[in-house]
Design an enzyme around this catalytic site. Structure first.
Site, short mmCIF file in Angstrom:
data_model
loop_
_atom_site.label_atom_id
_atom_site.label_comp_id
_atom_site.label_asym_id
_atom_site.label_seq_id
_atom_site.Cartn_x
_atom_site.Cartn_y
_atom_site.Cartn_z
N ARG A 211 0.84 -1.20 0.00
CA ARG A 211 0.00 0.00 0.00
C ARG A 211 0.87 1.25 0.00
NH1 ARG A 211 -3.91 -3.51 2.95
NH2 ARG A 211 -2.81 -3.45 4.93
N PHE A 227 -11.72 -4.30 -6.00
CA PHE A 227 -11.76 -5.26 -4.88
C PHE A 227 -11.23 -4.58 -3.62
CE2 PHE A 227 -10.69 -7.49 -8.85
CZ PHE A 227 -11.77 -8.34 -8.99
N ASP A 323 -6.65 -5.89 -6.61
CA ASP A 323 -6.32 -6.70 -5.43
C ASP A 323 -7.44 -7.71 -5.18
OD1 ASP A 323 -5.24 -7.67 -3.07
OD2 ASP A 323 -6.00 -6.02 -1.84
N CYS A 363 -3.19 -13.42 -4.52
CA CYS A 363 -2.93 -13.94 -3.18
C CYS A 363 -3.15 -15.45 -3.11
CB CYS A 363 -3.81 -13.23 -2.14
SG CYS A 363 -5.58 -13.45 -2.40
#
Length: 422
Positions: A211, A227, A323, A363
């Site tokens: 971030r 997202f 994301d 992820c």
């Protein structure tokens, strides 16, 4: 002590430094044991491999705790907890961080996140569940030595995977009840974290430094955060000076939290929100922000549907952030996941202004680094875009990657400049 004897030629994972012994690697067990007990592991020829806890309910029959004959007792567990905390103090901002990350901290099956003065525990293996009280109390003692008095502990062991260990999902307080909406500050941005009902343990700490890495790329421009969940990337972009931030998620519940987070930071959030939530967030806000000519908004929509709609309208952005949740949680579903990642990246690139930026990630452990990069390259070709890689990043250091334990490496995060193909 009971022992597990491996088949000849098996145990490659633990021999390479991993932590799991699968049921099909075991030749036989000797001695009496109950599931969750610590047992010894030997190779087919009697060579000692170490100690771990056994559970015949699970395909992961043994999770290794020690090697080279170290005895597993209370002091052994305390040493592991102390080492985990000492590692965080040297590598990350400890105001809010993951303090224990399962196998990567040599305590397989347990995760503990620290949100300011609150701990959130996720226990997913029977053997470590028995050790949970000792682990939690030791961690509280170690934090207190550094002047951090834990206000409360909440357990979020509500993942369905517990059933594979023969345990029922569970959530609830460990010790005294407390207010489970916790205020944290990360990279100077403030958040409400719902440790009781938020996703997983309440907040995704693994993206902390990612971030920070991208937030200035949209300064003075338009940012699309896809997202967004509770708004973390969007809030960082606004904090860094973006003129307009649009954040999208399919969960209205998550977006309500995101809107509260925006107000908590004093940002010019232009969405409707209940008067009660607005009043509370504004009362809790202690930030001074220059909102002149700037805005942040949150839109409830399916990103896969919205991206082509924005493209059709001719929208463009200085920074697009992708994301998504894991598109695959099994090896078998990887082929379908590749299609999903390729599609959203192609759509996302088409919305980036010439010379603008794309931050994209996966992820999913099963979406390997090589496969992810290949998929993005295919997306760029389909979108007629050229990519200049700025950074390749992984998860925050408080989620360490243990070599030989592939499951500990899951987050791939890449920042690109996107250039039109001419």
């Amino acid at each position: 002590m009971a022992k597990v004897i491996l088949k000849k030629g098996e145990g490659r994972t633990i021999k390479a430094g991993g932590a799991w012994v699968f049921d099909n690697e075991i030749d036989k067990t000797e001695g009496e044991f109950a599931n969750g007990d610590v047992i010894s592991v030997e190779d087919f020829d009697g060579y000692p491999m170490g100690y771990g806890f056994i559970n015949t309910n699970s395909k992961i029959s043994v999770r290794m705790l020690s090697r080279r004959g170290a005895e597993v007792n209370d002091e052994f567990i305390r040493d592991r907890v102390r080492a985990a905390w000492e590692y965080r103090k040297k590598t990350v901002d400890i105001s809010s961080c993951r303090v224990i990350f399962g196998e990567a901290d040599f305590l397989p099956g347990i995760v503990i996140d620290k949100f300011e003065d609150v701990l959130v525990v996720e226990s997913l293996a029977l053997g470590i569940d028995r050790m949970k009280p000792l682990i939690v109390e030791t961690l509280k003692d170690e934090l207190l030595k550094d002047g951090i008095k834990v206000r409360g502990v909440y357990e979020r062991s509500d993942a369905p995977v517990r059933k594979k260990e023969g345990m029922e999902p569970f959530k609830g307080f460990i010790g005294e009840a407390f207010d489970t909406e916790v205020k944290i500050k990360e990279n100077d941005v403030r958040y409400y974290v719902d440790v009781m009902d938020g996703q997983k343990t309440g907040f995704f700490l693994d993206q902390k430094y990612n971030r920070l890495a991208v937030r200035g790329l949209g300064k003075g421009g338009r940012v699309l955060d896809c997202f967004t969940h509770t708004g973390s990337f969007a809030l960082n972009a606004y904090y860094a000076g973006a003129k307009e931030v649009i954040a999208v998620d399919a969960s209205e519940l998550a977006l309500e939290q995101a809107r509260k987070n925006a107000l908590l930071n004093g940002f010019n959030m232009i969405d409707d929100i209940s008067e009660e939530a607005r009043a509370k967030a504004e009362a809790d806000c202690c930030a001074k922000v220059d909102n002149a000519g700037r805005s942040i908004s949150f839109k409830c929509a399916d990103v896969l549907d919205l991206l082509p709609e924005l493209e059709k309208k001719g929208e463009s952005f200085d920074l697009v952030i992708l994301d998504p949740p894991a598109f695959t949680k099994s090896r078998e579903a990887t082929k379908k996941a590749v299609k999903g990642y390729r599609d959203i990246n192609m759509r996302g690139m088409k919305l980036v202004k010439n010379g603008g930026f794309l931050a994209t990630c996966s992820c999913s452990h099963f979406m390997t680094e090589e496969l992810f990069k290949k998929t993005i390259a295919e997306a760029a070709h389909a979108a007629h875009k050229r990519l200049r890689q700025i950074e390749f990043r992984t998860q925050s250091p408080d989620h360490p990657i243990l070599w030989a334990a592939d499951n500990s490496y899951y987050l791939k995060f890449i920042i690109f400049q996107v250039v039109d193909e001419k």
